[in-house]
Design a protein around this motif. Structure first.
Motif, short mmCIF file in Angstrom:
data_model
loop_
_atom_site.label_atom_id
_atom_site.label_comp_id
_atom_site.label_asym_id
_atom_site.label_seq_id
_atom_site.Cartn_x
_atom_site.Cartn_y
_atom_site.Cartn_z
N VAL A 66 0.65 -1.24 0.17
CA VAL A 66 -0.16 -0.04 -0.21
C VAL A 66 0.82 1.33 0.02
O VAL A 66 0.34 2.41 -0.01
N ASN A 67 2.07 1.08 -0.02
CA ASN A 67 3.04 2.33 -0.25
C ASN A 67 3.02 3.01 -1.57
O ASN A 67 3.38 2.18 -2.52
N PRO A 68 2.54 3.98 -1.51
CA PRO A 68 2.66 4.66 -2.86
C PRO A 68 3.86 4.69 -3.58
O PRO A 68 3.85 4.74 -4.82
N ASN A 69 5.13 4.75 -2.86
CA ASN A 69 6.39 4.65 -3.75
C ASN A 69 6.39 3.42 -4.34
O ASN A 69 7.38 3.26 -5.30
N HIS A 70 5.85 2.42 -4.00
CA HIS A 70 5.91 1.10 -4.81
C HIS A 70 5.03 1.02 -5.76
O HIS A 70 5.23 -0.39 -6.65
N GLN A 71 3.94 1.57 -5.89
CA GLN A 71 2.96 1.53 -7.09
C GLN A 71 3.33 1.55 -8.40
O GLN A 71 3.20 0.83 -9.30
N SER A 72 4.37 2.65 -8.69
CA SER A 72 4.94 2.86 -10.01
C SER A 72 5.80 1.79 -10.41
O SER A 72 5.55 1.43 -11.68
N LYS A 73 6.67 1.35 -9.53
CA LYS A 73 7.59 -0.03 -9.77
C LYS A 73 6.61 -0.95 -10.14
O LYS A 73 6.99 -1.96 -10.93
N ALA A 74 5.68 -1.34 -9.36
CA ALA A 74 4.73 -2.36 -9.46
C ALA A 74 4.10 -2.57 -10.85
O ALA A 74 4.04 -3.52 -11.58
N GLN A 75 3.56 -1.19 -11.14
CA GLN A 75 2.99 -1.11 -12.46
C GLN A 75 4.04 -1.39 -13.60
O GLN A 75 3.50 -2.16 -14.51
N GLU A 76 5.22 -0.97 -13.57
CA GLU A 76 6.03 -1.32 -14.41
C GLU A 76 6.46 -2.72 -14.89
O GLU A 76 6.42 -3.27 -15.71
N VAL A 77 6.38 -3.31 -13.47
CA VAL A 77 6.77 -4.84 -13.72
C VAL A 77 5.42 -5.69 -14.31
O VAL A 77 5.70 -6.32 -15.21
N ILE A 78 4.44 -5.05 -14.08
CA ILE A 78 2.98 -5.83 -14.52
C ILE A 78 3.07 -5.48 -16.18
O ILE A 78 2.82 -6.45 -16.89
N GLU A 79 3.52 -4.35 -16.58
CA GLU A 79 3.35 -4.15 -17.80
C GLU A 79 4.28 -4.86 -18.64
O GLU A 79 4.14 -5.12 -19.78
N LYS A 80 5.52 -4.94 -18.35
CA LYS A 80 6.58 -5.70 -18.81
C LYS A 80 6.21 -7.18 -18.76
O LYS A 80 6.69 -7.98 -19.63
N CYS A 81 5.25 -7.94 -17.83
CA CYS A 81 5.00 -9.21 -17.77
C CYS A 81 3.81 -9.54 -18.60
O CYS A 81 3.59 -10.49 -18.86
N LEU A 82 3.23 -8.45 -18.88
CA LEU A 82 1.78 -8.52 -19.86
C LEU A 82 1.96 -9.62 -21.23
O LEU A 82 1.12 -10.21 -21.42
N PRO A 83 3.04 -9.18 -21.83
CA PRO A 83 3.34 -10.23 -23.27
C PRO A 83 3.39 -11.74 -22.91
O PRO A 83 3.33 -12.49 -23.66
N TYR A 84 3.91 -11.87 -21.60
CA TYR A 84 4.28 -13.31 -21.27
C TYR A 84 2.83 -14.01 -20.74
O TYR A 84 2.79 -15.01 -20.16
N SER A 85 1.65 -13.34 -20.26
CA SER A 85 0.71 -13.85 -19.76
C SER A 85 -0.63 -14.02 -20.56
O SER A 85 -0.39 -14.11 -21.87
N ASN A 324 -7.76 9.13 -4.31
CA ASN A 324 -7.31 10.49 -4.37
C ASN A 324 -8.12 11.73 -3.75
O ASN A 324 -7.59 12.54 -3.19
N PHE A 325 -9.30 11.17 -3.57
CA PHE A 325 -10.33 12.08 -2.78
C PHE A 325 -9.80 12.16 -1.31
O PHE A 325 -9.78 13.11 -0.67
N TYR A 326 -9.64 10.82 -0.76
CA TYR A 326 -9.26 10.76 0.56
C TYR A 326 -8.10 11.16 1.13
O TYR A 326 -7.90 11.49 2.19
N HIS A 327 -7.08 11.12 0.14
CA HIS A 327 -5.70 11.64 0.47
C HIS A 327 -5.60 13.35 0.08
O HIS A 327 -4.38 14.03 0.03
N ASN A 328 -6.69 14.03 -0.39
CA ASN A 328 -6.69 15.32 -0.78
C ASN A 328 -6.47 15.95 0.52
O ASN A 328 -7.06 15.84 1.39
N PRO A 329 -5.50 17.04 0.58
CA PRO A 329 -5.11 17.63 1.96
C PRO A 329 -6.50 18.48 2.39
O PRO A 329 -6.59 18.49 3.51
N GLN A 330 -7.13 19.04 1.42
CA GLN A 330 -8.51 20.07 1.93
C GLN A 330 -9.41 18.96 2.40
O GLN A 330 -10.10 19.43 3.57
#
Length: 368
Positions: A66-85, A324-330
């Protein structure tokens, strides 16, 4: 620390301070030597494609983070694995607690590996406690034979209070497992309602495990889960329970006739088996492969996967908007105030929600 014996009143006594004790940790220890080097996305994909179970487990953990810093890397791994799935048979397995799902998966998995070969991945969605937010994640302990097989990969995942989120992550985990060469995927859920809809939206065949004596034909008709099932099997058909299971199977078959024909054109079958003794397992797998051949022939197999892809696109949009709604500062600043107005009776829940949404949309407009 000074010793009281060294005070003036004890002139004849002297107590030495003693030898200073060394630290229990080696001061020359190089901690960095034991730290694992973090793999890049490309290295992860390379390891997954080679079938490295350790790297596959790390990738699944990255996807579930659930760490936001991990999400971009996770999506990159998934996208590169898509051709093999996309080259596996995905099977959803559900049933009420105590129906014998884990024991049945143990039998099903060993049977399909022995008879058809290949590799099997089991992804279990384990509900988390509403109070403690924790999960036992103990499904693997009931899969005694399957957990010893090198061709099997078993991974339980907690819902952590968000079933939609973990279901999406399970779908992404399916892509990783397929890229690692697993040509059979089991997705196990507890039959309590929403989890079945999420599971049905990511598998090719949905198997419902039932027990004898759960109600008459009318009770079977009430259960919405039967509408999405591609096959119904009645477990614990052994000993003195055989006649009850056969009677229950007849009642379920009669109940199925009250449902409209599924879009696949396949009328779900009802079979009996014993997960403990392993009897009737072959007939279940014959039914599953018959269904897969049937829907591939009439084109429903590809149609269903396309519909699932669209479904998860919209689910991802909904989830990202919510986050995005719940993490909005306002919004974070005004949520407690809105709660107080609702609890004090100054506003209704709907009016408070409408005000927060209006504030959120105004914020987005100003940001543009």
């Amino acid at each position: 620390m000074e010793h009281p014996e060294n005070n003036e009143e004890y002139k004849g006594l002297t107590v030495n301070s003693g030898v200073e004790q060394p630290a229990i940790i080696n001061p020359y220890l190089n901690r960095n030597r034991f730290r694992k080097r973090e793999l890049s996305a490309a290295e992860m994909v390379e390891g997954i494609v080679k079938g490295d179970v350790t790297i596959l487990s790390q990738a699944v953990t990255l996807v579930e983070s659930v760490n936001p810093n991990h999400q971009s890397k996770a999506q990159e791994v998934i996208e590169k694995c898509l051709p093999y799935s996309g080259k596996s048979v995905r099977i959803g397995i559900s049933g009420v607690p105590g129906a014998g799902k884990s024991t049945s998966i143990d039998q099903f998995g060993c049977h399909v590996l022995d008879e058809h070969g290949g590799k099997l991945a089991v992804l279990a969605i384990d509900p988390s406690s509403e109070r403690t937010k924790g999960s036992i994640l103990g499904d693997k302990t009931r899969m005694e034979k399957l957990s010893l097989r090198k061709e099997a990969f078993i991974r339980p995942s907690p819902t952590a209070g968000s079933l939609g989120g973990v279901a999406r992550k399970t779908r992404e985990s399916i892509i990783l497992c397929e890229a690692a060469g697993y040509d059979k995927i089991f997705v196990e859920t507890v039959g309590v309602g929403q989890s079945e809809t999420a599971c049905h939206s990511m598998v090719d065949f949905f198997l419902l495990i039932q027990l004898a004596g759960t109600g008459d034909e009318l009770q079977g008709i009430k259960r919405g889960i039967m509408e999405i099932s591609d096959g119904i099997v009645i477990n614990k058909c052994d000993g003195n329970n055989v006649e009850k299971c056969q009677l229950a199977a007849t009642n379920f078959r009669n109940a199925l006739h009250f449902f409209p024909m599924p879009d696949s054109g396949w009328l779900p079958k009802v079979l009996c088996y014993s997960g403990f003794y392993g009897t009737g397992v072959k007939e279940i797998w014959d039914m599953i492969y018959e269904y897969i051949a049937f829907v591939k022939h009439n084109g429903y197999f590809d149609h269903r996967r396309n519909e699932q892809s669209k479904y998860w696109m919209y689910e991802s949009i909904n989830e990202n908007l919510r986050l995005n709604f719940y993490h909005n500062p306002q919004i974070e600043h005004r949520l407690e105030e809105a709660e107080r107005t609702v609890l004090n009776g100054q506003k209704t829940s709907f009016a408070a929600a409408s005000d927060l949404l209006e504030m959120y949309f105004d914020y987005l407009k100003r940001k543009e």
